[in-house]
Design a protein around this motif. Sequence first.
Motif, mmCIF file in Angstrom:
data_model
loop_
_atom_site.group_PDB
_atom_site.id
_atom_site.type_symbol
_atom_site.label_atom_id
_atom_site.label_comp_id
_atom_site.label_asym_id
_atom_site.label_seq_id
_atom_site.Cartn_x
_atom_site.Cartn_y
_atom_site.Cartn_z
ATOM 1 N N LYS A 70 50.376 44.150 52.749
ATOM 2 C CA LYS A 70 51.842 44.121 54.051
ATOM 3 C C LYS A 70 52.988 44.961 52.694
ATOM 4 O O LYS A 70 53.457 44.780 53.262
ATOM 5 C CB LYS A 70 51.571 42.635 54.102
ATOM 6 C CG LYS A 70 51.213 42.163 55.310
ATOM 7 C CD LYS A 70 50.878 42.625 56.706
ATOM 8 C CE LYS A 70 49.563 42.262 57.424
ATOM 9 N NZ LYS A 70 49.955 42.826 58.766
ATOM 10 N N THR A 71 52.407 44.039 51.730
ATOM 11 C CA THR A 71 53.631 44.280 50.659
ATOM 12 C C THR A 71 54.198 46.623 51.173
ATOM 13 O O THR A 71 55.057 46.871 50.794
ATOM 14 C CB THR A 71 52.736 44.775 48.927
ATOM 15 O OG1 THR A 71 53.055 43.294 48.823
ATOM 16 C CG2 THR A 71 54.039 45.439 48.022
ATOM 17 N N TRP A 72 52.626 47.500 51.155
ATOM 18 C CA TRP A 72 52.887 48.827 51.445
ATOM 19 C C TRP A 72 53.266 49.377 52.491
ATOM 20 O O TRP A 72 54.028 49.761 52.480
ATOM 21 C CB TRP A 72 52.197 49.442 50.876
ATOM 22 C CG TRP A 72 51.505 49.618 49.575
ATOM 23 C CD1 TRP A 72 50.994 48.969 48.175
ATOM 24 C CD2 TRP A 72 53.001 50.334 48.498
ATOM 25 N NE1 TRP A 72 50.292 49.760 47.217
ATOM 26 C CE2 TRP A 72 51.670 49.962 47.292
ATOM 27 C CE3 TRP A 72 53.556 51.066 48.751
ATOM 28 C CZ2 TRP A 72 52.567 50.495 45.957
ATOM 29 C CZ3 TRP A 72 54.266 51.844 47.771
ATOM 30 C CH2 TRP A 72 53.831 51.825 46.273
ATOM 31 N N THR A 74 55.773 46.958 54.117
ATOM 32 C CA THR A 74 56.874 46.567 53.926
ATOM 33 C C THR A 74 57.685 47.949 53.851
ATOM 34 O O THR A 74 58.988 48.392 53.971
ATOM 35 C CB THR A 74 57.148 45.636 53.447
ATOM 36 O OG1 THR A 74 56.331 44.631 54.263
ATOM 37 C CG2 THR A 74 58.438 44.952 53.638
ATOM 38 N N ILE A 81 55.414 43.458 42.792
ATOM 39 C CA ILE A 81 55.284 42.792 43.311
ATOM 40 C C ILE A 81 53.475 42.966 43.574
ATOM 41 O O ILE A 81 52.583 42.312 43.253
ATOM 42 C CB ILE A 81 55.682 43.039 45.447
ATOM 43 C CG1 ILE A 81 56.688 42.431 45.013
ATOM 44 C CG2 ILE A 81 55.288 41.992 46.073
ATOM 45 C CD1 ILE A 81 57.893 43.081 46.592
ATOM 46 N N ASN A 82 53.391 44.489 43.669
ATOM 47 C CA ASN A 82 51.538 44.064 43.171
ATOM 48 C C ASN A 82 50.893 44.078 42.474
ATOM 49 O O ASN A 82 49.446 43.474 42.443
ATOM 50 C CB ASN A 82 51.130 46.352 43.743
ATOM 51 C CG ASN A 82 50.833 46.397 45.715
ATOM 52 O OD1 ASN A 82 50.991 45.330 46.056
ATOM 53 N ND2 ASN A 82 51.211 47.411 46.208
ATOM 54 N N ALA A 91 57.639 48.098 45.628
ATOM 55 C CA ALA A 91 55.905 47.957 45.762
ATOM 56 C C ALA A 91 55.711 47.643 44.377
ATOM 57 O O ALA A 91 54.304 46.613 44.641
ATOM 58 C CB ALA A 91 56.392 48.317 46.826
#
Length: 228
Positions: A97-99, A101, A150-151, A147
Amino acid sequence: MEENSNMTAERGLEIITEQIERSRQTVGKDTGQSLYIAGLCTMAMPIIIGICIYFTGNMAFYLLYILLPVVIYFADRYAKRNKPKVPASFVGTMVDKTWQTFGIFALSFFVFVNLYNIFMGRMESPEVYARLVIHPFRIILLLMGMAITINGYILKSRWMVWCGIIGGIGGFIWESFYVTQTLVGWLFSYTDVNYIGMANGIIPAIIVAIFAFIGLTLPGMMLRKKSL
């Protein structure tokens, strides 16, 4: 009788634990595989675009980035074509979902900026356009750094967090002060075709490829290794 019952309960708990661990490893390996493939595609695309711009001087090749999500999707599907479907996991879902987004925001911003620049280039004089033009690369680097950071938090990787922070903010400052153009300008004239190819093709391609390796390919390799 009671001892046999306890042994049966302990064995049942061991089986459940083993199944959970196998499931975790399978999910981690699947998530790592997806990140690894996405990283390789994201590293290859800017290199191809950079080479095309270097040899042609045509900035329209940047539009090939629009095809990147499609390339990643089909490459991932092809790599997993003969493998059973893996259940979702919290870590895998958060990373995906992070990537996703990042992709939505970066691609939308990229398309908007290019349409805006084309419109302004046709409506305004070159002098006015030079002041109004938007350079998307610095913002995309900042988003990519976010990103990666966050990862790093999701995967509990301190080095990835710092790489994302330093790379994102550093890349934004680097591009905001036109460091690439200045350095290339020391080697080539601003009207030289080599200047255009290096400043707008090769060097940005290398920067994006490095970000993709740190944020996608390397975490994918780490997840796959942990799951073995």
